[in-house]
Enzyme design. Structure first.
Site, PDB file in Angstrom:
ATOM      1  N   SER A 136      20.069  42.167  26.492  1.00  0.00           N
ATOM      2  CA  SER A 136      20.989  42.229  27.617  1.00  0.00           C
ATOM      3  C   SER A 136      20.321  43.087  28.685  1.00  0.00           C
ATOM      4  O   SER A 136      20.026  44.259  28.432  1.00  0.00           O
ATOM      5  CB  SER A 136      22.309  42.850  27.156  1.00  0.00           C
ATOM      6  OG  SER A 136      23.151  43.065  28.262  1.00  0.00           O
ATOM      7  N   LYS A 162      19.839  37.697  28.446  1.00  0.00           N
ATOM      8  CA  LYS A 162      21.155  37.778  29.110  1.00  0.00           C
ATOM      9  C   LYS A 162      20.993  38.682  30.319  1.00  0.00           C
ATOM     10  O   LYS A 162      20.436  39.776  30.206  1.00  0.00           O
ATOM     11  CB  LYS A 162      22.179  38.343  28.127  1.00  0.00           C
ATOM     12  CG  LYS A 162      23.449  38.918  28.736  1.00  0.00           C
ATOM     13  CD  LYS A 162      24.484  39.155  27.644  1.00  0.00           C
ATOM     14  CE  LYS A 162      25.257  40.441  27.859  1.00  0.00           C
ATOM     15  NZ  LYS A 162      26.211  40.687  26.755  1.00  0.00           N
ATOM     16  N   LYS A 164      23.008  40.579  33.579  1.00  0.00           N
ATOM     17  CA  LYS A 164      24.304  40.979  34.122  1.00  0.00           C
ATOM     18  C   LYS A 164      24.381  40.475  35.554  1.00  0.00           C
ATOM     19  O   LYS A 164      23.397  40.565  36.306  1.00  0.00           O
ATOM     20  CB  LYS A 164      24.415  42.516  34.111  1.00  0.00           C
ATOM     21  CG  LYS A 164      24.435  43.105  32.708  1.00  0.00           C
ATOM     22  CD  LYS A 164      25.751  42.824  32.007  1.00  0.00           C
ATOM     23  CE  LYS A 164      25.846  43.549  30.681  1.00  0.00           C
ATOM     24  NZ  LYS A 164      27.129  43.321  30.021  1.00  0.00           N
ATOM     25  N   ASP A 189      26.292  37.534  32.068  1.00  0.00           N
ATOM     26  CA  ASP A 189      27.513  38.268  31.701  1.00  0.00           C
ATOM     27  C   ASP A 189      28.106  38.906  32.954  1.00  0.00           C
ATOM     28  O   ASP A 189      27.452  39.720  33.607  1.00  0.00           O
ATOM     29  CB  ASP A 189      27.165  39.338  30.657  1.00  0.00           C
ATOM     30  CG  ASP A 189      28.392  40.056  30.096  1.00  0.00           C
ATOM     31  OD1 ASP A 189      29.524  39.756  30.530  1.00  0.00           O
ATOM     32  OD2 ASP A 189      28.211  40.924  29.213  1.00  0.00           O
ATOM     33  N   GLU A 214      29.296  34.589  30.125  1.00  0.00           N
ATOM     34  CA  GLU A 214      30.117  35.532  29.366  1.00  0.00           C
ATOM     35  C   GLU A 214      31.153  36.214  30.257  1.00  0.00           C
ATOM     36  O   GLU A 214      30.809  36.750  31.310  1.00  0.00           O
ATOM     37  CB  GLU A 214      29.192  36.585  28.719  1.00  0.00           C
ATOM     38  CG  GLU A 214      29.893  37.578  27.800  1.00  0.00           C
ATOM     39  CD  GLU A 214      28.916  38.513  27.099  1.00  0.00           C
ATOM     40  OE1 GLU A 214      27.696  38.246  27.104  1.00  0.00           O
ATOM     41  OE2 GLU A 214      29.361  39.545  26.568  1.00  0.00           O
ATOM     42  N   ASP A 239      34.168  37.944  25.703  1.00  0.00           N
ATOM     43  CA  ASP A 239      33.841  39.254  25.145  1.00  0.00           C
ATOM     44  C   ASP A 239      35.123  40.091  25.245  1.00  0.00           C
ATOM     45  O   ASP A 239      35.958  40.096  24.316  1.00  0.00           O
ATOM     46  CB  ASP A 239      32.653  39.837  25.938  1.00  0.00           C
ATOM     47  CG  ASP A 239      32.294  41.270  25.571  1.00  0.00           C
ATOM     48  OD1 ASP A 239      33.002  41.893  24.765  1.00  0.00           O
ATOM     49  OD2 ASP A 239      31.292  41.798  26.105  1.00  0.00           O
ATOM     50  N   LYS A 263      32.214  41.990  18.736  1.00  0.00           N
ATOM     51  CA  LYS A 263      31.775  43.386  18.668  1.00  0.00           C
ATOM     52  C   LYS A 263      32.694  44.092  17.692  1.00  0.00           C
ATOM     53  O   LYS A 263      33.925  44.032  17.840  1.00  0.00           O
ATOM     54  CB  LYS A 263      31.877  44.066  20.042  1.00  0.00           C
ATOM     55  CG  LYS A 263      30.875  43.539  21.061  1.00  0.00           C
ATOM     56  CD  LYS A 263      31.010  44.251  22.392  1.00  0.00           C
ATOM     57  CE  LYS A 263      30.036  43.666  23.398  1.00  0.00           C
ATOM     58  NZ  LYS A 263      30.300  44.160  24.777  1.00  0.00           N
ATOM     59  N   GLY A 291      26.659  44.105  21.797  1.00  0.00           N
ATOM     60  CA  GLY A 291      26.239  45.498  21.658  1.00  0.00           C
ATOM     61  C   GLY A 291      26.953  46.380  22.661  1.00  0.00           C
ATOM     62  O   GLY A 291      27.526  45.884  23.640  1.00  0.00           O
TER      63      GLY A 291
HETATM   64  O1  OSB Z   1      29.499  43.384  28.102  1.00  0.00           O
HETATM   65  O2  OSB Z   1      28.184  43.101  26.492  1.00  0.00           O
HETATM   66  C1  OSB Z   1      28.673  43.839  27.349  1.00  0.00           C
HETATM   67  C2  OSB Z   1      26.953  47.260  27.288  1.00  0.00           C
HETATM   68  C3  OSB Z   1      28.028  48.087  27.493  1.00  0.00           C
HETATM   69  C4  OSB Z   1      29.275  47.539  27.679  1.00  0.00           C
HETATM   70  C5  OSB Z   1      29.449  46.152  27.646  1.00  0.00           C
HETATM   71  C6  OSB Z   1      28.369  45.311  27.433  1.00  0.00           C
HETATM   72  C7  OSB Z   1      27.106  45.872  27.278  1.00  0.00           C
HETATM   73  C8  OSB Z   1      25.900  45.090  27.110  1.00  0.00           C
HETATM   74  C9  OSB Z   1      24.718  45.764  26.465  1.00  0.00           C
HETATM   75  O3  OSB Z   1      25.743  43.962  27.525  1.00  0.00           O
HETATM   76  C10 OSB Z   1      24.487  45.333  25.068  1.00  0.00           C
HETATM   77  C11 OSB Z   1      23.479  46.229  24.414  1.00  0.00           C
HETATM   78  O4  OSB Z   1      22.295  46.094  24.734  1.00  0.00           O
HETATM   79  O5  OSB Z   1      23.880  47.075  23.579  1.00  0.00           O
HETATM   80 MG    MG Z   2      29.799  41.352  27.646  1.00  0.00          MG
END
Ligand code: OSB
Ligand code: MG
Length: 370
Positions: A136, A162, A164, A189, A214, A239, A263, A291
């Site tokens: 991510s 992925k 953001k 995402d 996402e 999510d 999660k 994560g």
């Molecule tokens: O939306 O998946 C998410 C991190 C913090 C809060 C929300 C998210 C995330 C990540 C990072 O996308 C995932 C990771 O590398 O741990």
């Molecule tokens: Mg997410």
């Protein structure tokens, strides 16, 4: 098995690089660890994935700490547990606070697995010996930085990227990565940053052949996601909107998503995560493990969860090195050149906990006993 005593710790750990999403930027994590003791020499570790602020969902570090200390731990202490799977029943009177519940439940699963001399993934019913990893990537200072970052992760072997996105930058971000890497398995995402009023731009993302989009819409929405999914070819993955198996059942019933990110913290622990997994598997809906910028203890739990059969897509579980100068488990989580993590064969979470480093990073500690 009975829990006689619980230790809560807060650690400060600096991320190697700040992580930016549509709701903010994190440079230093406040990591909350939970250790349960059975009073017979057994212990188990969990991590509370509540972030620093209540921006992802309602949970945050200080609230989770209080909910655990003042409500959940007193419900757990001294109670006879047939198994760790009994823990959610004890916590049922507390509404929400899944991350606080999950941390304690996960520690009990680690304890049970250690008492039985088994790896946790095996106790959970996992079947995968190697899990597929994606990364991510947060919002970067420039598109050039982003493309370089993607290149670096692909070179390391990761199997899915992925990115953001946020309103106004989605087409630039996805377009830059897609034109540099036309065939890479790519997803985006949005962390709930859009509404149905943005349906036009979201629909236009279909041209980038994303594996999935996402959580485009609100954290508590299912119906608007269903409407958007009807208008888009790209599968929607939820999510934030899925905090329980009931939410998952309803989301699938109304067509709000075609993929689910599971999660442990958000859904309140292994029992609920397995329910979502089982229901998705029965309906042919792929799931993957998300994560929350975890330390090695949360990461080890994510690896165990990812061994379940239905986790058929690469997750956001990646190498310790991507986050930390030094992780608090030994060995650290490593990713093979093929972009996989080999599931550890040791008992419990399968990694040794580096208690000396944990002690050095601890800024707050509380012990709650019966
Ligand atoms: O939306 O998946 C998410 C991190 C913090 C809060 C929300 C998210 C995330 C990540 C990072 O996308 C995932 C990771 O590398 O741990
Ligand atoms: Mg997410």
């Amino acid at each position: 098995m009975r829990i006689r005593c619980v230790e809560l710790r807060e650690l400060r750990m600096s991320l190697r690089a700040p992580f930016e999403t549509s709701f903010g930027r994190t440079g230093e994590r406040r990591i909350v660890l939970v250790r349960v003791f059975d009073g017979e020499g057994g212990e188990g570790w969990g991590e509370c994935t509540a972030p620093e602020e209540p921006f992802y969902n309602h949970e945050f570090v200080d609230a989770a700490w209080l909910v655990m200390r003042d409500f959940l731990i007193p419900m757990l202490l001294g109670r006879e547990l047939g198994a760790a799977s009994d823990v959610p029943g004890l916590f049922r009177p507390v509404r929400g606070h899944g991350m606080a519940k999950a941390a304690l439940e996960a520690a009990c699963w680690d304890l049970q697995a250690r008492r039985e001399g088994k790896p946790l993934w095996h106790l959970l019913g996992g079947t995968r010996l190697e899990i597929e990893c994606g990364v991510s990537i947060g919002i970067q200072p420039s598109l050039l930085d982003l493309v370089k970052k993607v290149e670096q992760e692909l070179t390391a072997g990761y199997r899915r990227i992925k990115v953001k996105i946020k309103p106004g930058l989605e087409r630039e971000i996805i377009g830059a990565v897609r034109s540099a890497f036309p065939d890479v398995p790519l997803m985006a995402d949005a962390n709930a940053a859009y509404t149905l009023e943005d349906a036009d731009v979201l629909r236009s993302l279909d041209e980038f052949s994303l594996m999935m989009l996402e959580q485009p819409l609100a954290y508590d929405d299912l119906l608007d996601h269903a409407e958007l999914q009807r208008q888009m070819r790209t599968p929607i993955c939820l999510d934030e909107s899925i905090a329980s198996a009931e939410h998952a059942r309803k989301a699938l019933a109304v067509g709000a998503c075609r993929i689910i990110n599971i999660k442990l913290g958000r859904v309140g622990g292994y029992v609920e995560a397995r329910r979502i997994h089982d229901l998705s598997l029965a309906r042919g809906v792929p799931v993957w493990c998300g994560g929350m910028l975890e330390s090695g203890i949360g990461r080890a739990h994510n690896i165990a969860l990812s061994t379940l059969e239905g986790f058929s897509l690469p997750g956001d579980v990646s190498a310790s090195r991507r986050y930390w100068e030094q992780d608090i488990i030994e060995p650290e989580v490593e990713v093979t050149p093929q972009g996989t993590i080999r599931v550890p064969m040791g008992v419990g979470i399968g990694f040794a906990v580096n208690e000396r480093l944990i002690e050095r990073r601890t800024v707050r500690r509380e012990v709650i006993a019966a």
